[in-house]
Design a protein around this motif. Structure first.
Motif, mmCIF file in Angstrom:
data_model
loop_
_atom_site.group_PDB
_atom_site.id
_atom_site.type_symbol
_atom_site.label_atom_id
_atom_site.label_comp_id
_atom_site.label_asym_id
_atom_site.label_seq_id
_atom_site.Cartn_x
_atom_site.Cartn_y
_atom_site.Cartn_z
ATOM 1 N N UNK A 177 7.919 -21.697 5.262
ATOM 2 C CA UNK A 177 8.167 -21.049 6.564
ATOM 3 C C UNK A 177 9.502 -21.440 7.172
ATOM 4 N N UNK A 178 10.518 -21.547 6.313
ATOM 5 C CA UNK A 178 11.874 -21.789 6.804
ATOM 6 C C UNK A 178 12.201 -23.239 7.055
ATOM 7 N N UNK A 179 11.290 -24.144 6.773
ATOM 8 C CA UNK A 179 11.525 -25.570 6.991
ATOM 9 C C UNK A 179 11.868 -26.252 5.662
ATOM 10 N N UNK A 180 13.013 -26.982 5.640
ATOM 11 C CA UNK A 180 13.413 -27.695 4.422
ATOM 12 C C UNK A 180 12.452 -28.848 4.158
ATOM 13 N N UNK A 181 12.112 -29.061 2.906
ATOM 14 C CA UNK A 181 11.199 -30.139 2.539
ATOM 15 C C UNK A 181 11.929 -31.477 2.498
ATOM 16 N N UNK A 182 11.216 -32.546 2.878
ATOM 17 C CA UNK A 182 11.815 -33.879 2.757
ATOM 18 C C UNK A 182 11.548 -34.438 1.367
ATOM 19 N N UNK A 183 12.117 -35.592 1.074
ATOM 20 C CA UNK A 183 12.045 -36.164 -0.266
ATOM 21 C C UNK A 183 10.623 -36.389 -0.748
ATOM 22 N N UNK A 184 9.728 -36.815 0.166
ATOM 23 C CA UNK A 184 8.360 -37.099 -0.232
ATOM 24 C C UNK A 184 7.674 -35.840 -0.754
ATOM 25 N N UNK A 185 7.725 -34.781 0.030
ATOM 26 C CA UNK A 185 7.067 -33.532 -0.376
ATOM 27 C C UNK A 185 7.766 -32.891 -1.583
ATOM 28 N N UNK A 186 9.074 -33.054 -1.663
ATOM 29 C CA UNK A 186 9.798 -32.498 -2.810
ATOM 30 C C UNK A 186 9.269 -33.080 -4.114
ATOM 31 N N UNK A 187 9.063 -34.379 -4.133
ATOM 32 C CA UNK A 187 8.579 -35.027 -5.347
ATOM 33 C C UNK A 187 7.166 -34.570 -5.704
ATOM 34 N N UNK A 188 6.363 -34.268 -4.701
ATOM 35 C CA UNK A 188 5.026 -33.744 -4.967
ATOM 36 C C UNK A 188 5.119 -32.323 -5.523
ATOM 37 N N UNK A 189 5.917 -31.491 -4.864
ATOM 38 C CA UNK A 189 6.019 -30.067 -5.227
ATOM 39 C C UNK A 189 6.628 -29.874 -6.600
ATOM 40 N N UNK A 190 7.678 -30.624 -6.931
ATOM 41 C CA UNK A 190 8.343 -30.403 -8.214
ATOM 42 C C UNK A 190 7.416 -30.699 -9.382
ATOM 43 N N UNK A 191 6.441 -31.576 -9.169
ATOM 44 C CA UNK A 191 5.471 -31.849 -10.221
ATOM 45 C C UNK A 191 4.447 -30.743 -10.370
ATOM 46 N N UNK A 192 4.307 -29.886 -9.356
ATOM 47 C CA UNK A 192 3.324 -28.810 -9.389
ATOM 48 C C UNK A 192 3.880 -27.495 -9.931
ATOM 49 N N UNK A 193 5.199 -27.402 -10.061
ATOM 50 C CA UNK A 193 5.804 -26.137 -10.501
ATOM 51 C C UNK A 193 5.386 -25.858 -11.941
ATOM 52 N N UNK A 194 4.767 -24.710 -12.222
ATOM 53 C CA UNK A 194 4.316 -24.393 -13.583
ATOM 54 C C UNK A 194 5.501 -24.200 -14.529
ATOM 55 N N UNK A 195 5.219 -24.354 -15.823
ATOM 56 C CA UNK A 195 6.286 -24.247 -16.831
ATOM 57 C C UNK A 195 7.001 -22.902 -16.772
ATOM 58 N N UNK A 196 6.256 -21.832 -16.504
ATOM 59 C CA UNK A 196 6.857 -20.491 -16.472
ATOM 60 C C UNK A 196 7.936 -20.403 -15.397
ATOM 61 N N UNK A 197 7.728 -21.129 -14.276
ATOM 62 C CA UNK A 197 8.713 -21.121 -13.199
ATOM 63 C C UNK A 197 9.818 -22.148 -13.443
#
Length: 791
Positions: free
Chosen positions: A542-562
């Motif tokens: 929703x237009x809000x930049x992620x901080x380092x903590x959430x970035x590390x969580x999210x990058x691990x969830x990105x599927x291989x196709x993406x």
């Protein structure tokens, strides 16, 4: 040489058999003849940036993929249109050598419908999966930081189909071994045994490249056949570096065959008009064709590939061999007319003895001209210098052997009385006598204009400009460049930042600034980097930049196709690199590669504070720019060296400093005029036009040697400079005129090519030939009349 020609004439049958065996051996090698228009022929061998680029390709993969632009008039995401695209993709995937096909059907979508951060780890949304909202997908494709102006055009009417071709791991391993061993060779770190191994590997890599090139050409032909089946509902164009190189080979092959035949036909017609005798037509043409075919066989035997630069070697050798033969024919006819009762073999021998010295000297000076290319530092240019040096040697030897052998099998020809005073050459002699001083003034003005043009010379040329606007390759490249984010890739690699990127907010801000700066440049098209993922995640959040903590969580969830689209190509945590890929718009006529690269590097280091050496620019844009920039240095070096070498040759030939200087002055003009015209017309130096100066000087010097050699012989009759000039124009002037006009018209045929560099090469070489003829029949005699050197 008298005894040698006695032997050749008396043992003409044995000489003919031996000559045919040698020529036949090399001509039999022609099936192994190879053309090369790969990216290797467009970069500098030994370039540090080339080695760096090759190391980057190992980590991130090659950018050598094909692109098909798929343009529609209606809605790109209409179900019927999507079905048409799906069938097209299916047929492409069925082609053996295609590794993968990427389309709008299979890429992951993030806003169609909008995904939350928690949804990123799910099965993923795509048109293929059947869970995409097509109305929202249409908006996402046009506005997405990943797909907009990249996979889909901003108007939503054009999409790109990306095709990755299968590689050959064994071929690539051998190429990498060769490259690493070349580095050690440059540092003198290879043993004799290792050097022999390197030579063996280099030969094998050449064979691998030919195999791969042939397979690639067949694959592209199959893709084009498939494309033709789907033109009913879309406008389709094929692009990409593999297609460019394959098409260039096609153009070169076509020019070699079509224009060589056209040159032969035109030369036959001209010789028929000049000499009006069957033997005087068929013999020169036959010797010229044999010489060019023999050299082609020599190249095949040595394993040398012909590149864009050397693609016109066949036509060059045809006309150069013809030039030698015409001089022999003209001299024979002249001697036969002066002494019709002279015994036949003696007449042939006199012709050869009188023409050997000037023809030998002209060949040596031509070799000197082409030999100057050996110091250019550009491998294809160096190879061209070797090819032509060997080729003109073959032309000389073959002409002086085949001429007496063929003549000895034929009865003595009755040479009808003909006017030795040709209107054109006599007119040039009168012009030199009456208007010589005016000529000097005009030449000074011409030299001044040429100087202005030379100051405007540039090397900024575009791949698109190599092809006529009517060709598919030009239209396809233009469409892809304008609609789908540019063509030629530039990469920026940042060292030792990958791990810090996820935790350092300031670093992420700096990377975003660089991304935005690059995106706003007029010369750039699509910019992709790890910041592209940050922009997508910001939209999802929703237009809000992620901080380092959430970035590390999210990058691990990105599927291989993406990950394959948004993460892996732009960050490598194994080697700590961040990578940006910028596609440059070739259609931008203001594009200056060197200035653009320097401007970007200066901005990153000076404005944003990144330490020099902590980031590197690379990619085909950088490699090609290095090649183009080296052309300027190469042109200066080659011209300087060629004049020095030819002056030394003149001293050896004429044994007179004054005559050597006088002979050199008019032969500087053709190259100056050519470079001046190119500068004034804003025609850049490229890989083919760089060789024209050496060719112009080499051919022009031939005329000077022939003219001065005859002038010296005629001068002994009455010691009258003016009368000697008229007699020289009436004798050797004829041969110079005939050869120059024949060669000029032959090169002008190249103006009909679809390959723009071939057109420039043909037209400018023709201009060089004419200007060399005029300079040596006007300025050279005028200087001799003024200075009156001791002869």
């Amino acid at each position: 040489m008298k005894h040698f020609y006695n032997f050749v004439l008396k043992k003409s049958s044995s000489s003919a058999v031996l000559l045919l065996l040698v020529a036949g051996f090399f001509i039999a090698q022609i099936p192994d003849f190879q053309l090369d228009a790969s990216s290797d022929s467009l970069v500098l061998e030994g370039d540090d940036n080339l080695r760096y680029y090759q190391s980057i390709k190992k980590d991130y993969g090659s950018d050598d993929f094909l692109v098909i632009s798929y343009q529609v008039e209606g809605n790109l995401l209409d179900p019927a249109q999507l079905k048409h695209l799906a069938n097209f993709r299916k047929d492409l995937q069925a082609i053996d050598e295609i590794k993968s096909v990427t389309t709008i059907l299979d890429v992951p979508l993030f806003r169609s419908p909008p995904l939350s951060l928690a949804d990123l780890g799910g099965d993923g949304v795509s048109i293929d999966n059947g869970n995409a909202d097509l109305a929202l997908a249409n908006k996402e494709f046009k506005a997405s930081p990943l797909y907009g102006d990249n996979l889909v055009s901003k108007d939503g009417k054009t999409t790109a189909i990306l095709i990755s071709l299968k590689g050959n791991e064994r071929f690539e391993e051998r190429r990498q071994t060769r490259d690493s061993m070349r580095l050690k060779r440059a540092a003198n770190e290879l043993s004799k045994e290792a050097l022999n191994k390197l030579k063996s590997i280099e030969k094998q890599v050449l064979k691998d490249a030919t195999t791969q090139s042939d397979l690639q050409a067949k694959t592209i032909a199959t893709i084009r056949t498939t494309i033709d089946k789907y033109r009913d509902k879309a406008s389709l164009f094929l692009g990409g570096l593999p297609m460019i190189t394959t098409d260039i080979v096609g153009y070169i092959s076509s020019d070699l065959i079509v224009f060589s035949l056209a040159v032969i036909g035109l030369m036959t017609l001209i010789l028929a008009l000049i000499f009006k005798g069957v033997r005087w037509v068929l013999m020169p043409i036959g010797i010229s064709i044999t010489g060019a075919l023999t050299m082609t066989g020599v190249l095949a035997f040595l394993g040398w590939k012909v590149t864009v630069i050397s693609s016109n070697f066949f036509s060059l050798l045809l006309v150069m061999t013809l030039s030698v033969t015409i001089h022999l024919v003209v001299r024979y006819r002249e001697l036969a007319q002066n002494d019709p009762d002279l015994e036949y073999q003696q007449l042939i021998q006199n012709t050869l003895e009188q023409m050997l010295k000037p023809c030998l000297f002209t060949t040596l000076t031509t070799i000197a001209a082409f030999g100057s290319l050996l110091i250019s530092g550009i491998r294809p240019v160096i190879d061209f210098g070797w090819m032509m040096s060997i080729g003109v040697t073959i032309a000389l030897v073959l002409s002086f052997l085949a001429f007496p052998i063929i003549m000895s099998f034929l009865p003595k020809a009755k040479v009808p009385k003909f006017k030795t005073e040709l209107g054109v050459t006599h007119g040039l002699a009168k012009f030199t006598e009456k208007f010589g001083n005016h000529l000097l003034v005009v030449l000074v003005l011409f030299i001044g204009a040429a100087g202005i043009g030379i100051n405007k010379l540039s090397v900024e040329n575009r791949f698109i400009d190599y092809f006529k606007e009517s060709t598919e390759i030009n239209q396809g490249l233009t469409l892809i460049d304008k609609k789908l984010g540019g063509t030629i890739p530039l990469e920026i690699i940042f060292d030792d930042l990958a791990e810090d990127y996820w935790y350092d907010e300031d670093l992420r801000a700096d990377v975003h600034k660089i991304h935005t700066y690059l995106d706003n440049l007029d010369e750039t098209g699509k910019v992709l980097s790890i910041d592209t993922l940050m922009q997508i995640l910001t939209e999802v959040n929703d237009g809000q930049a992620l901080n380092g903590f959430f970035l590390n969580i999210v990058r691990g969830q990105i599927p291989d196709s993406a990950r394959a689209h948004v993460l892996d190509p732009y960050i490598n945590e194994d080697n700590g690199q961040l990578r940006m890929v910028i596609r440059i718009r070739e259609t931008n006529k203001e594009l200056k590669r060197g200035e653009l690269i320097n401007k970007i590097e200066q901005h990153i280091s000076k404005e944003l504070g990144f330490r020099e050496g902590s980031f590197h620019t690379t990619g085909m844009l950088v490699l090609y720019n290095n090649m183009l920039q080296s052309l300027f240095e190469s042109q200066i070096k080659t011209i300087t060296v060629v004049f020095a070498m030819i002056f030394i040759m003149f001293l050896f030939v004429f044994k007179s400093v004054s005559l050597s200087i006088l002979a050199l002055i008019p032969n500087t003009l053709p190259s100056l005029f050519i470079l001046g015209i190119m500068g004034l017309m804003n025609i850049p130096l490229d890989l083919m036009t760089i060789t024209i100066s050496a060719i112009a000087i080499g051919i022009g010097v031939d005329n000077a040697i022939h003219y001065i050699h005859r002038f010296k012989a005629e001068f002994q009759k009455d010691q009258d400079y003016m009368a000697t000039m008229y007699r020289s124009h009436a004798s050797i002037g004829l041969a110079m005129f005939y050869t120059s006009i024949t060669v000029t018209l032959g090169f002008l045929i190249l103006a009909l090519s679809n390959f723009i560099p071939s057109i420039y090469f043909g037209v400018f070489t023709a201009i060089a030939m004419l200007s060399a003829l005029l300079a040596n029949l006007t300025l050279l005699p005028k200087l001799i009349l003024m200075v009156k050197p001791k002869i």
